[in-house]
Write a protein that holds these residues in place. Structure first.
Motif, PDB file in Angstrom:
ATOM      1  N   GLY A  25       0.764  -1.230   0.000  1.00  0.00           N
ATOM      2  CA  GLY A  25       0.000   0.000   0.000  1.00  0.00           C
ATOM      3  C   GLY A  25       0.797   1.283   0.000  1.00  0.00           C
ATOM      4  N   VAL A  26       2.090   1.211  -0.243  1.00  0.00           N
ATOM      5  CA  VAL A  26       2.922   2.410  -0.237  1.00  0.00           C
ATOM      6  C   VAL A  26       2.912   3.040  -1.627  1.00  0.00           C
ATOM      7  N   ARG A  27       2.646   4.341  -1.653  1.00  0.00           N
ATOM      8  CA  ARG A  27       2.697   5.094  -2.916  1.00  0.00           C
ATOM      9  C   ARG A  27       3.711   6.204  -2.748  1.00  0.00           C
ATOM     10  N   SER A  28       4.611   6.299  -3.699  1.00  0.00           N
ATOM     11  CA  SER A  28       5.670   7.304  -3.628  1.00  0.00           C
ATOM     12  C   SER A  28       5.197   8.634  -4.189  1.00  0.00           C
ATOM     13  N   GLU A  29       6.000   9.671  -3.966  1.00  0.00           N
ATOM     14  CA  GLU A  29       5.689  10.992  -4.524  1.00  0.00           C
ATOM     15  C   GLU A  29       5.630  10.927  -6.050  1.00  0.00           C
ATOM     16  N   ALA A  30       6.520  10.160  -6.641  1.00  0.00           N
ATOM     17  CA  ALA A  30       6.561  10.050  -8.105  1.00  0.00           C
ATOM     18  C   ALA A  30       5.301   9.362  -8.628  1.00  0.00           C
ATOM     19  N   GLU A  31       4.785   8.344  -7.915  1.00  0.00           N
ATOM     20  CA  GLU A  31       3.596   7.619  -8.371  1.00  0.00           C
ATOM     21  C   GLU A  31       2.324   8.450  -8.228  1.00  0.00           C
ATOM     22  N   THR A  32       2.250   9.271  -7.190  1.00  0.00           N
ATOM     23  CA  THR A  32       1.034  10.048  -6.966  1.00  0.00           C
ATOM     24  C   THR A  32       0.965  11.281  -7.847  1.00  0.00           C
ATOM     25  N   GLY A  33       2.097  11.721  -8.351  1.00  0.00           N
ATOM     26  CA  GLY A  33       2.120  12.898  -9.208  1.00  0.00           C
ATOM     27  C   GLY A  33       2.099  14.210  -8.435  1.00  0.00           C
ATOM     28  N   GLU A  34       2.229  14.111  -7.118  1.00  0.00           N
ATOM     29  CA  GLU A  34       2.255  15.326  -6.313  1.00  0.00           C
ATOM     30  C   GLU A  34       3.581  16.047  -6.522  1.00  0.00           C
ATOM     31  N   ALA A  35       3.592  17.318  -6.145  1.00  0.00           N
ATOM     32  CA  ALA A  35       4.813  18.110  -6.277  1.00  0.00           C
ATOM     33  C   ALA A  35       5.898  17.507  -5.389  1.00  0.00           C
ATOM     34  N   HIS A  36       7.083  17.411  -5.936  1.00  0.00           N
ATOM     35  CA  HIS A  36       8.218  16.869  -5.198  1.00  0.00           C
ATOM     36  C   HIS A  36       8.636  17.847  -4.098  1.00  0.00           C
ATOM     37  N   VAL A  37       8.704  17.356  -2.867  1.00  0.00           N
ATOM     38  CA  VAL A  37       9.132  18.181  -1.742  1.00  0.00           C
ATOM     39  C   VAL A  37      10.649  18.279  -1.788  1.00  0.00           C
ATOM     40  N   GLU A  38      11.151  19.481  -1.759  1.00  0.00           N
ATOM     41  CA  GLU A  38      12.596  19.709  -1.843  1.00  0.00           C
ATOM     42  C   GLU A  38      13.318  19.000  -0.695  1.00  0.00           C
ATOM     43  N   GLY A  39      14.366  18.278  -1.045  1.00  0.00           N
ATOM     44  CA  GLY A  39      15.182  17.598  -0.039  1.00  0.00           C
ATOM     45  C   GLY A  39      14.761  16.168   0.251  1.00  0.00           C
ATOM     46  N   THR A  40      13.712  15.689  -0.407  1.00  0.00           N
ATOM     47  CA  THR A  40      13.291  14.305  -0.204  1.00  0.00           C
ATOM     48  C   THR A  40      13.519  13.497  -1.470  1.00  0.00           C
ATOM     49  N   ASP A  41      13.574  12.203  -1.303  1.00  0.00           N
ATOM     50  CA  ASP A  41      13.736  11.296  -2.433  1.00  0.00           C
ATOM     51  C   ASP A  41      12.392  11.135  -3.141  1.00  0.00           C
ATOM     52  N   PRO A  42      12.377  11.091  -4.466  1.00  0.00           N
ATOM     53  CA  PRO A  42      11.104  10.921  -5.179  1.00  0.00           C
ATOM     54  C   PRO A  42      10.420   9.589  -4.849  1.00  0.00           C
TER      55      PRO A  42
END
Length: 77
Positions: A25-42
């Protein structure tokens, strides 16, 4: 099986099950299409849900431990 031995076996089972449950059930920032938070891994999870996963892990580990304990007691190991 002594109490200390039982706790040790449950502890090992719990951590093993946790590592099996973590990716579900884990969705990453890249999969959700949300804006990438600076300083975090996609690939960082947006909502990891660790409390829910810890509860699920505890239930599954208790079931596995009950099976191990039954086998241990049945064969008088």
């Amino acid at each position: 099986m002594t109490i200390a031995g039982g706790l040790a076996v449950y502890f090992v089972i719990w951590w093993t099950v946790l590592f099996a449950v973590l990716p579900f059930g884990v969705r990453s920032e890249a999969e959700t299409g949300e804006a990438h938070v600076e300083g975090t891994d996609p690939g960082a999870p947006v909502v990891p849900g660790l409390v829910k996963k810890a509860l699920i892990t505890s239930v599954i580990a208790a079931i596995v431990f009950a099976i191990v304990w039954y086998i241990w007691a049945a064969y008088d190991l």
